[in-house]
Enzyme design. Sequence first.
Site, PDB file in Angstrom:
ATOM      1  N   SER A 262      -0.430   5.511   3.328  1.00 42.96           N
ATOM      2  CA  SER A 262      -0.003   4.349   2.537  1.00 42.96           C
ATOM      3  C   SER A 262      -1.207   3.525   2.109  1.00 42.96           C
ATOM      4  O   SER A 262      -2.320   3.714   2.611  1.00 42.96           O
ATOM      5  CB  SER A 262       0.960   3.482   3.353  1.00 42.96           C
ATOM      6  OG  SER A 262       0.222   2.597   4.159  1.00 42.96           O
ATOM      7  N   LYS A 263      -0.942   2.629   1.184  1.00 43.04           N
ATOM      8  CA  LYS A 263      -2.037   1.796   0.673  1.00 43.04           C
ATOM      9  C   LYS A 263      -2.636   0.949   1.787  1.00 43.04           C
ATOM     10  O   LYS A 263      -3.789   0.577   1.753  1.00 43.04           O
ATOM     11  CB  LYS A 263      -1.507   0.872  -0.424  1.00 43.04           C
ATOM     12  CG  LYS A 263      -1.116   1.633  -1.669  1.00 43.04           C
ATOM     13  CD  LYS A 263      -0.893   0.697  -2.832  1.00 43.04           C
ATOM     14  CE  LYS A 263      -0.498   1.501  -4.054  1.00 43.04           C
ATOM     15  NZ  LYS A 263      -0.335   0.700  -5.249  1.00 43.04           N
ATOM     16  N   ARG A 264      -1.831   0.636   2.790  1.00 42.42           N
ATOM     17  CA  ARG A 264      -2.320  -0.228   3.865  1.00 42.42           C
ATOM     18  C   ARG A 264      -3.111   0.531   4.935  1.00 42.42           C
ATOM     19  O   ARG A 264      -3.832  -0.077   5.695  1.00 42.42           O
ATOM     20  CB  ARG A 264      -1.150  -0.985   4.496  1.00 42.42           C
ATOM     21  CG  ARG A 264      -0.895  -2.328   3.813  1.00 42.42           C
ATOM     22  CD  ARG A 264       0.488  -2.837   4.083  1.00 42.42           C
ATOM     23  NE  ARG A 264       1.469  -2.083   3.309  1.00 42.42           N
ATOM     24  CZ  ARG A 264       2.416  -1.324   3.829  1.00 42.42           C
ATOM     25  NH1 ARG A 264       2.533  -1.191   5.111  1.00 42.42           N
ATOM     26  NH2 ARG A 264       3.269  -0.676   3.049  1.00 42.42           N
ATOM     27  N   ASP A 265      -2.968   1.852   4.966  1.00 40.36           N
ATOM     28  CA  ASP A 265      -3.660   2.629   5.998  1.00 40.36           C
ATOM     29  C   ASP A 265      -5.171   2.452   5.941  1.00 40.36           C
ATOM     30  O   ASP A 265      -5.835   2.498   6.961  1.00 40.36           O
ATOM     31  CB  ASP A 265      -3.338   4.124   5.852  1.00 40.36           C
ATOM     32  CG  ASP A 265      -1.949   4.435   6.371  1.00 40.36           C
ATOM     33  OD1 ASP A 265      -1.467   3.648   7.206  1.00 40.36           O
ATOM     34  OD2 ASP A 265      -1.347   5.417   5.938  1.00 40.36           O
TER      35      ASP A 265
END
Length: 502
Positions: A262-265
């Site tokens: 994900s973009k947050r990883d």
Amino acid sequence: MTKNVRVRFAPSPTGPLHIGGVRTALFNYLFAKKHNGTFVLRIEDTDQNRYVEGAEQYIIDALNWCGFPFDEGPNINEKFGPYRQSERKHLYKQYADELIASGNAYYAFDTAEALDKHRKEHEANGKTFIYNWHNRLKLNNSLSLSAEEVQSKIAAGEDYVIRFKSPQDETLHLKDIIRGDIKIDTNILDDKVLFKSDGMPTYHLANIVDDHLMEISHVIRGEEWLPSLALHILLYRAFNWEAPEFAHLPLILKPTGKGKLSKRDGDKLGFPVFPLEWKSPEGDISRGYKEDGYFPEAVVNFLAFLGWNPGTEQELFSLEELVEAFNLNKVNKAGARFDPDKTKWFNHHYMQEQDNLKLAEAFKNHQEELKTIDVDYIEMVVSLVKERATFINDFWGLSHFFFTSPSNYDEKAFKKAIKDDTAEILTKVKRIITHIDDFTVNALQTDIKGWITDNNIGFGKIMMPLRLALVGALQGPDVFEIMFLIGKNETVKRIDNLIEKI
Ligand code: GLU
């Protein structure tokens, strides 16, 4: 391939393009170039609520930095323009109307509240509300109302959407280049909204109309769009248009192999998931591969391997080699695990291929201490240390002793290198060095090694303290290269410094 290959990358400008999007763009590019085709960029900005300022420019900058710019798109070869869907608004309504006229779509007047109520009622009975063949005649639309009622609602300016009338009791046989044959029972499809009350088409309608008008031959996109494939094929059929071929690329998985990356990883796991740094309109910064010191060649190479492999042992591919080797049939269905360490491995490799002068310039710009140092000198240093570097950021740690004299000595190294007779030996070595007029690597090597052999002294007994004097630790490139680069005076000075400390 007989037909003219035209592929498109169709991102929505809702924020920075993450590497999954860049991978989709890359595979489109490779496929286009492999078949002498055209790579189109289309900006899918029909959802005004999700539009983010700067995102379109970011996408363009990212493709340019990676080295695979589009052939056709906003402001470039606008043969089928405009390429922003918001600028094509006027085009879509007529197609929605055409589907209504042919009986493939209908007006629906259900309010958001009414639909919500249906959803809740279904949920209460443990069911899911699907707007389709089994209930559409009970809902508020042009299939359940009379023609007059419909006309008067529209004339009164009542809000409506246009929905696709998905067929009943049919089995669709879909084809995907990567996944093969897919069977879909049309009874499970819902009547998707094609046109919204704000006068804008939805993704589905705009996407199909544009792919048709832009003569797209192959749609290569992420797996998340696979569930929309049936609807898209049905839309082509309803319009009586030839559908392009489809290829849905596998998901990119977290480094653990579990779950979608994900973009947050990136922030959580400490590696970038964006090609370039992104500053959100709120001021939040997400790191990018470029700013983290990756070379575009490395990014391209690792992205290519997310879901594709050549079927051979070869791992290192330039963009041109990828074009040559790329084949959609060799793309896997299974999710591709993202491996941040492998990206570093690629970067280390491409570091070795970079031009030393360019690296030297970048290093100079990056390092305050080098502002006044001659770039030719930095270039020589870079040529000696780059084999141990992955990033330009590593250079200073590997080479500071070429620019500044050691201010202290590594404790362990000192204990290891300094023996009772070291000061005496160093004094002798210093004398030899002082007497070398032709101060070259060769002369240094011949004279010092010759002296070691003549006097039958252990090599390490001299080389270790000498290295310690020059570097401050037992690390670094060849001692003779170091002495040559820093010069005779500096070499002598450093040996004296160490002798003083013994
Ligand atoms: N606008 C869609 C996206 O953001 C494009 C999907 C497609 O390629 O059809 O991914």
